[in-house]
Design a protein around this motif. Sequence first.
Motif, PDB file in Angstrom:
ATOM      1  N   ILE A  75       3.668   1.596  13.512  1.00  0.00           N
ATOM      2  CA  ILE A  75       4.879   1.135  12.577  1.00  0.00           C
ATOM      3  C   ILE A  75       4.233   0.309  11.176  1.00  0.00           C
ATOM      4  O   ILE A  75       4.879   0.406  10.202  1.00  0.00           O
ATOM      5  CB  ILE A  75       5.736  -0.005  13.264  1.00  0.00           C
ATOM      6  N   LEU A  76       3.022  -0.616  11.384  1.00  0.00           N
ATOM      7  CA  LEU A  76       2.548  -1.240  10.129  1.00  0.00           C
ATOM      8  C   LEU A  76       1.986   0.005   9.173  1.00  0.00           C
ATOM      9  O   LEU A  76       2.254  -0.131   7.928  1.00  0.00           O
ATOM     10  CB  LEU A  76       1.451  -1.794  10.818  1.00  0.00           C
ATOM     11  N   VAL A  77       1.400   1.182   9.677  1.00  0.00           N
ATOM     12  CA  VAL A  77       1.312   2.233   8.827  1.00  0.00           C
ATOM     13  C   VAL A  77       2.254   2.914   8.136  1.00  0.00           C
ATOM     14  O   VAL A  77       2.377   2.954   6.857  1.00  0.00           O
ATOM     15  CB  VAL A  77       0.284   3.150   9.524  1.00  0.00           C
ATOM     16  N   LEU A  78       3.326   2.894   8.960  1.00  0.00           N
ATOM     17  CA  LEU A  78       4.424   3.775   8.432  1.00  0.00           C
ATOM     18  C   LEU A  78       5.192   2.647   7.382  1.00  0.00           C
ATOM     19  O   LEU A  78       5.653   3.275   6.185  1.00  0.00           O
ATOM     20  CB  LEU A  78       5.481   4.136   9.675  1.00  0.00           C
ATOM     21  N   VAL A  79       5.298   1.534   7.473  1.00  0.00           N
ATOM     22  CA  VAL A  79       6.079   0.618   6.845  1.00  0.00           C
ATOM     23  C   VAL A  79       5.171   0.357   5.536  1.00  0.00           C
ATOM     24  O   VAL A  79       5.751   0.302   4.340  1.00  0.00           O
ATOM     25  CB  VAL A  79       6.019  -0.796   7.443  1.00  0.00           C
ATOM     26  N   THR A  80       4.033   0.327   5.592  1.00  0.00           N
ATOM     27  CA  THR A  80       3.093   0.196   4.587  1.00  0.00           C
ATOM     28  C   THR A  80       3.263   1.440   3.406  1.00  0.00           C
ATOM     29  O   THR A  80       3.337   1.298   2.238  1.00  0.00           O
ATOM     30  CB  THR A  80       1.740   0.272   4.774  1.00  0.00           C
ATOM     31  N   THR A  81       3.042   2.567   3.985  1.00  0.00           N
ATOM     32  CA  THR A  81       3.503   3.884   3.421  1.00  0.00           C
ATOM     33  C   THR A  81       4.846   3.854   2.692  1.00  0.00           C
ATOM     34  O   THR A  81       5.014   4.294   1.509  1.00  0.00           O
ATOM     35  CB  THR A  81       3.546   5.091   4.265  1.00  0.00           C
ATOM     36  N   PHE A  82       5.864   3.348   3.386  1.00  0.00           N
ATOM     37  CA  PHE A  82       7.271   3.277   3.002  1.00  0.00           C
ATOM     38  C   PHE A  82       7.421   2.445   1.785  1.00  0.00           C
ATOM     39  O   PHE A  82       7.962   2.936   0.740  1.00  0.00           O
ATOM     40  CB  PHE A  82       8.226   2.903   3.939  1.00  0.00           C
ATOM     41  N   VAL A  83       6.886   1.327   1.927  1.00  0.00           N
ATOM     42  CA  VAL A  83       6.841   0.171   0.875  1.00  0.00           C
ATOM     43  C   VAL A  83       6.224   0.643  -0.438  1.00  0.00           C
ATOM     44  O   VAL A  83       6.428   0.396  -1.531  1.00  0.00           O
ATOM     45  CB  VAL A  83       6.298  -1.010   1.281  1.00  0.00           C
ATOM     46  N   SER A  84       5.210   1.508  -0.228  1.00  0.00           N
ATOM     47  CA  SER A  84       4.241   1.724  -1.436  1.00  0.00           C
ATOM     48  C   SER A  84       5.000   2.950  -2.127  1.00  0.00           C
ATOM     49  O   SER A  84       5.021   2.645  -3.517  1.00  0.00           O
ATOM     50  CB  SER A  84       2.858   2.454  -0.811  1.00  0.00           C
ATOM     51  N   PHE A  85       5.323   3.969  -1.456  1.00  0.00           N
ATOM     52  CA  PHE A  85       6.112   4.935  -2.237  1.00  0.00           C
ATOM     53  C   PHE A  85       7.611   4.638  -2.576  1.00  0.00           C
ATOM     54  O   PHE A  85       7.962   5.094  -3.704  1.00  0.00           O
ATOM     55  CB  PHE A  85       6.094   6.196  -1.258  1.00  0.00           C
ATOM     56  N   ASN A  86       8.285   3.842  -1.799  1.00  0.00           N
ATOM     57  CA  ASN A  86       9.393   3.339  -2.435  1.00  0.00           C
ATOM     58  C   ASN A  86       9.690   2.480  -3.570  1.00  0.00           C
ATOM     59  O   ASN A  86      10.341   2.579  -4.323  1.00  0.00           O
ATOM     60  CB  ASN A  86      10.213   2.509  -1.225  1.00  0.00           C
ATOM     61  N   THR A  87       8.466   1.608  -3.771  1.00  0.00           N
ATOM     62  CA  THR A  87       8.415   0.860  -5.030  1.00  0.00           C
ATOM     63  C   THR A  87       8.194   1.619  -6.177  1.00  0.00           C
ATOM     64  O   THR A  87       9.048   1.475  -7.065  1.00  0.00           O
ATOM     65  CB  THR A  87       7.059  -0.131  -4.867  1.00  0.00           C
ATOM     66  N   PHE A  88       7.186   2.714  -6.178  1.00  0.00           N
ATOM     67  CA  PHE A  88       7.047   3.590  -7.034  1.00  0.00           C
ATOM     68  C   PHE A  88       8.372   4.627  -7.362  1.00  0.00           C
ATOM     69  O   PHE A  88       8.670   4.715  -8.530  1.00  0.00           O
ATOM     70  CB  PHE A  88       5.802   4.540  -6.934  1.00  0.00           C
ATOM     71  N   THR A  89       9.023   5.007  -6.411  1.00  0.00           N
ATOM     72  CA  THR A  89      10.182   5.552  -6.564  1.00  0.00           C
ATOM     73  C   THR A  89      11.283   4.980  -7.296  1.00  0.00           C
ATOM     74  O   THR A  89      11.927   5.524  -8.201  1.00  0.00           O
ATOM     75  CB  THR A  89      10.678   6.382  -5.206  1.00  0.00           C
TER      76      THR A  89
END
Length: 308
Positions: free
Chosen positions: A237-251
């Motif tokens: 979940i931590l890896v998933l959330v980190t991935t989400f926050v990174s890509f979502n911020t740029f998006t």
Amino acid sequence: DSTTSKEMATRVIFLSQTIIGIFGNFSILYHYLFFPHSEFRLSFRHFILKHLMIANSLVILSTGVPQTLRALGLKYFFSDVGCSLLFYVQRLGRGMSIVTTCFLSVFQTIMISPMNSKWKDLKVKVPEYIGCSIPFCWSLDILVNFIVSAYTFIKLSSKNITKKDLGYCSTLGHDKILNSLYIALFVFPEVLFSGLIILSSSWMIFILYRHKQQVQHIHRTNVSSTSSPESRAIQSILVLVTTFVSFNTFTSIFYACIAVLYNPSWWLMNTTTLIALCFPTVSPFVLMSHDSTISRLCFLRVRNRKFP
């Protein structure tokens, strides 16, 4: 030649993202919905993940497929009604992806909190609360997106309006009412949920660090505390959330640029789509690589066919 090479690279990237994303999300969804789970006890966490895979699938189908067709040379294959419906599904999928990721992060943070903490009373009630909140958020998001899509379609039907060319269809250009609705109904909730994701993830990391400090003096066991199923689930979940926050911020940044510009360049459009599809494409494989239950669900049938 350089233009042709760039077009070919764009086609390959969008086609690969779409195929891989559909395969990953649909594989997990298929085994959640249709595969017998008698050998595994699926937790409430998997209930949230099921909704996340549904939201990811909506994003890929409504974003990846049209962009892939456009990259292959097809243009303006959607009418005004089709465009409105397409953006409706895009916003719905993106919004619910943010909501379910937030619920997932908050749920896991509460569940791993110590029994003597202030969260102890929520441990029993949180599945019920989130279980009711997810269908409510789906219903609310469907209604909100319907209002925005209806307004957009009505404006597109009128004359003397500016349209923004997206290649596969045209959408409404700058409109003060639509911009205000977008900020109030989409941008503000997105920032709010993203903030909750960051806060809950930070607290989860703090809990894990404190637990690690407490068990450092234990050397008698041969099994590390990080090798337990619970620890692996938290790591996933931590890896998933980190991935989400990174890509979502740029998006979000790129979407804001597209909204501000009257005629966004093809480079900006393609880059935005590429980044927007990254999380829905990558997240199923992040879960498979870190969650043993999901991995066994997805590959058990193949293994049983080889070794009956």
